[in-house]
Design an enzyme around this catalytic site. Structure first.
Site, PDB file in Angstrom:
ATOM      1  N   ASP A 149      53.307 -90.791  51.709  1.00  0.00           N
ATOM      2  CA  ASP A 149      52.220 -89.907  52.120  1.00  0.00           C
ATOM      3  C   ASP A 149      50.910 -90.637  51.825  1.00  0.00           C
ATOM      4  O   ASP A 149      50.907 -91.731  51.256  1.00  0.00           O
ATOM      5  CB  ASP A 149      52.320 -88.550  51.421  1.00  0.00           C
ATOM      6  CG  ASP A 149      52.181 -88.657  49.914  1.00  0.00           C
ATOM      7  OD1 ASP A 149      51.833 -89.747  49.415  1.00  0.00           O
ATOM      8  OD2 ASP A 149      52.436 -87.667  49.222  1.00  0.00           O
ATOM      9  N   SER A 150      49.798 -90.029  52.182  1.00  0.00           N
ATOM     10  CA  SER A 150      48.518 -90.729  52.068  1.00  0.00           C
ATOM     11  C   SER A 150      47.866 -90.526  50.713  1.00  0.00           C
ATOM     12  O   SER A 150      46.848 -91.132  50.414  1.00  0.00           O
ATOM     13  CB  SER A 150      47.570 -90.204  53.132  1.00  0.00           C
ATOM     14  OG  SER A 150      47.250 -88.855  52.840  1.00  0.00           O
ATOM     15  N   GLY A 151      48.436 -89.662  49.900  1.00  0.00           N
ATOM     16  CA  GLY A 151      47.842 -89.366  48.603  1.00  0.00           C
ATOM     17  C   GLY A 151      46.955 -88.138  48.624  1.00  0.00           C
ATOM     18  O   GLY A 151      46.664 -87.548  47.586  1.00  0.00           O
ATOM     19  N   GLY A 152      46.546 -87.730  49.822  1.00  0.00           N
ATOM     20  CA  GLY A 152      45.616 -86.612  49.935  1.00  0.00           C
ATOM     21  C   GLY A 152      46.145 -85.332  49.312  1.00  0.00           C
ATOM     22  O   GLY A 152      45.477 -84.706  48.484  1.00  0.00           O
ATOM     23  N   TYR A 153      47.349 -84.973  49.658  1.00  0.00           N
ATOM     24  CA  TYR A 153      47.908 -83.702  49.202  1.00  0.00           C
ATOM     25  C   TYR A 153      47.918 -83.601  47.673  1.00  0.00           C
ATOM     26  O   TYR A 153      47.530 -82.583  47.101  1.00  0.00           O
ATOM     27  CB  TYR A 153      49.320 -83.520  49.764  1.00  0.00           C
ATOM     28  CG  TYR A 153      49.917 -82.185  49.420  1.00  0.00           C
ATOM     29  CD1 TYR A 153      49.559 -81.035  50.117  1.00  0.00           C
ATOM     30  CD2 TYR A 153      50.833 -82.061  48.372  1.00  0.00           C
ATOM     31  CE1 TYR A 153      50.086 -79.801  49.787  1.00  0.00           C
ATOM     32  CE2 TYR A 153      51.364 -80.830  48.038  1.00  0.00           C
ATOM     33  CZ  TYR A 153      50.994 -79.701  48.742  1.00  0.00           C
ATOM     34  OH  TYR A 153      51.519 -78.480  48.404  1.00  0.00           O
ATOM     35  N   ASP A 207      60.667 -83.531  54.996  1.00  0.00           N
ATOM     36  CA  ASP A 207      60.773 -83.850  53.572  1.00  0.00           C
ATOM     37  C   ASP A 207      60.439 -82.579  52.832  1.00  0.00           C
ATOM     38  O   ASP A 207      59.701 -81.719  53.344  1.00  0.00           O
ATOM     39  CB  ASP A 207      59.770 -84.933  53.162  1.00  0.00           C
ATOM     40  CG  ASP A 207      58.392 -84.340  52.918  1.00  0.00           C
ATOM     41  OD1 ASP A 207      57.706 -84.027  53.900  1.00  0.00           O
ATOM     42  OD2 ASP A 207      58.009 -84.151  51.741  1.00  0.00           O
ATOM     43  N   GLY A 250      49.913 -79.218  56.752  1.00  0.00           N
ATOM     44  CA  GLY A 250      49.236 -77.953  56.488  1.00  0.00           C
ATOM     45  C   GLY A 250      50.111 -76.731  56.677  1.00  0.00           C
ATOM     46  O   GLY A 250      49.620 -75.610  56.699  1.00  0.00           O
TER      47      GLY A 250
END
Lengths: 376, 376
Positions: free
Chosen positions: B92-96, B271, B221
């Protein structure tokens, strides 16, 4: 069940033997991984068998009695059936945990009243009850109910306690004779020598215990905080008295060096939480010394965990990866370190045995001891 | 890397395909176990491979960036080399995690400043930095840096955030083009559709994202607290817009029923922490329904964990033994339950795929859904 003594080292008192049980043969000297509540923490049964190559594991009567409880274990057909471990098992008598874990406890001649550390419920263990419980758990090797004195322990207390342990042993032996195995396989009792670090008491206790002519004999009340010299002196003294033709079990010992030194004094069986407990803190035992995997020096070391290791984890994972897992408190790190340490302990025992059979144990032991103490 | 669409169900929009990567082929629909910090919690890599039969796992950029850190991962030659998992990986991008875990965080057009939940240190992620970090981690599939809006989220915020996510996506795409893979294998970017539960925003976002012509597309989201009807409605709407010839990844979803329903809407990849997290609390998913292994009803149930299970743990251990381990908070219990749940999720995906290829997916799905919801 029977014990065969196959060889004795010339330059030391080390012995190689075989304990034949209805669940298979145990080659001695042997280390027994501790499976407290019916599980060696974080280790699958097939890993115990194939990766660690355990030949016998230990169960804790105190824990198993409280959870899952005798009703469940008996309904399963004994602990072997319950947890799926088909090789030999030994249970302690529950005494040690009652003294060290229980909420409150009161020792009388009759037995020990104690409070569960889980739910505060009250229970009463007597020598007879400890035998009945271990019969129900279904251990191949049952331990006598004793009092394990703390360290330091004043002479008077140690003496009084030792005599009570001897009287309790008589009651355990009688209860063994009065009862039968529950699941169709043989069960034997090991009495326990006490006497703290007092030579006269240890001598007296070893003689008293030997006179019961049990299947095997254990040495308890050591590895409780005394210096290594006391551990070795007491073990040596007791092994000199215990009958040669019976297996000798030194309870709760110890470091890899302790194991080799005590094998040299004539001990055949060991158990200890050290390899599994220290694994949880990232301490690895190897044949070249001790690794604290949390040290910064390993953070970019992508070499195999232990190039001389005998378990697959030693070659499947790197030091840097294990360091990351242990520092991140990831269970996989604990699992890897536990398998490594237990496999190392078992391999060390296997190797000691080969050297006893080959006749060069003492020489090998003296070369190994300084290496095992290195800090890597 | 390329994606082949092999079959589409007639009675639903379910698809079977293959994602070809330099680390092997992923057969879709697929479930990706979550390997947060470079480890699927409590699971050995060979178990992931042989017992769970995972084809791709997920790593969390936020966690890996903080520990072990990019210096270590790069020195190892990427995450595959570091943790020994040789099959495909997605990050993942790390954002969450920045939004959900970090001590404090501040979102601006430029990026997100946040404080580590581990040591309180400050860090700054931008779309460009998120790409660079994922290049260094070495994921086969890299996710765009987005803002995942919470639920509920007011329309104005959702709209403003979505537009920023689109602008960030442009910067991510540019950074992908401006940089090269570090370890000699291909890496592709998946953009993420946002827009909360608003149909017009989801439509707009799906169209905007599609126009970037990326390797694959993700739906973010969702599964953040909204009712299942909203999850299905938004997923359906977005899948109708996303290009058919590219894989579709629904992030963070869900229960076995959610997976089957969303496969029917045209999703290829999933996932979720649910199978591993719920395992830790003793909840087992099976093809006949959900088991809460802590329930008293299992305490003397010595039948195999799951007779229909495809993993060895399903047959090596009993319900009563797992119940004891989970209640005693033994790690082995968590390990067993995690392997079971993940193996079940992977088996369910495999079976769904077979039915899509056989042409009877929808019928099978409608028969499975009520069974999966049973409480055993």
């Amino acid at each position: 069940m029977h014990f065969s003594l196959l060889a004795t080292d010339k330059a030391s008192k080390a012995r190689a033997g075989e304990i034949h049980t209805d669940h298979g043969v145990i080659e001695t000297p042997i280390f027994m991984p501790v499976g407290t509540a019916g599980t060696v923490k974080g280790v699958h049964q097939h890993e115990l068998n194939e990766d660690i190559r355990a030949e016998i594991i230990l169960g804790n009567t105190y824990h198993l009695f409280l959870r899952p409880g005798l009703e469940v274990i008996e309904a399963a057909g004994g602990l072997h059936k319950f947890n799926g471990w088909n090789k030999p098992m030994l249970t302690d008598s529950g005494g040690y945990q009652v003294y060290s874990l229980a909420g409150s406890r009161k020792i009388t001649e009759e037995g020990v009243k104690f409070q569960s550390h889980i739910d505060g419920s009250y229970h009463f263990f007597t020598p007879e009850r400890a035998i009945d419980i271990q019969r129900t758990i279904g251990a191949d090797i049952i331990m006598a109910f004793d009092e394990c004195t703390p360290y330091p322990c004043d002479y008077k207390y140690a003496k009084r306690s030792m005599h009570m342990t001897h009287r309790w042993l008589k009651r355990c032996m009688d209860q063994m004779k009065a009862t039968q195995p529950k699941y169709g396989y043989d069960q034997v009792l090991f009495p326990i020598v006490q006497g703290s670090v007092y030579k006269d008491l240890r001598t007296l206790s070893a003689e008293a215990i030997s006179s019961f002519d049990a299947f095997g004999n254990a040495i308890g009340g050591l590895s409780v905080g005394e210096p290594d010299e006391d551990l070795y002196e007491m073990t040596d003294l007791v092994c000199e008295i215990l009958p040669k033709e019976k297996p000798r079990y030194l309870m709760g010992v110890g470091t890899p060096v302790n194991l080799l030194e005590c094998i040299a004094l004539g001990v055949d069986m060991f158990d200890c939480v050290m390899p599994s407990r220290n694994a949880r803190h990232g301490m690895l035992f190897t044949r070249n010394g001790i690794i604290n995997i949390k040290n910064k020096k390993w953070y970019k070391d992508f070499s195999p965990l232990d190039e001389s290791g005998t378990s697959y984890v030693d070659h499947a994972y790197t030091k840097a990866y294990l360091r990351h897992l242990i520092i991140s408190k990831e269970n996989l790190g604990i699992q890897i370190a536990t398998i490594h340490n237990l496999a190392f302990y078992l391999t060390l025992m296997k190797e000691a045995r080969q050297h006893i059979l080959a006749g060069d144990f003492n020489e090998w032991k003296n070369a190994m001891v300084p290496k095992l103490q290195n800090r890597l």
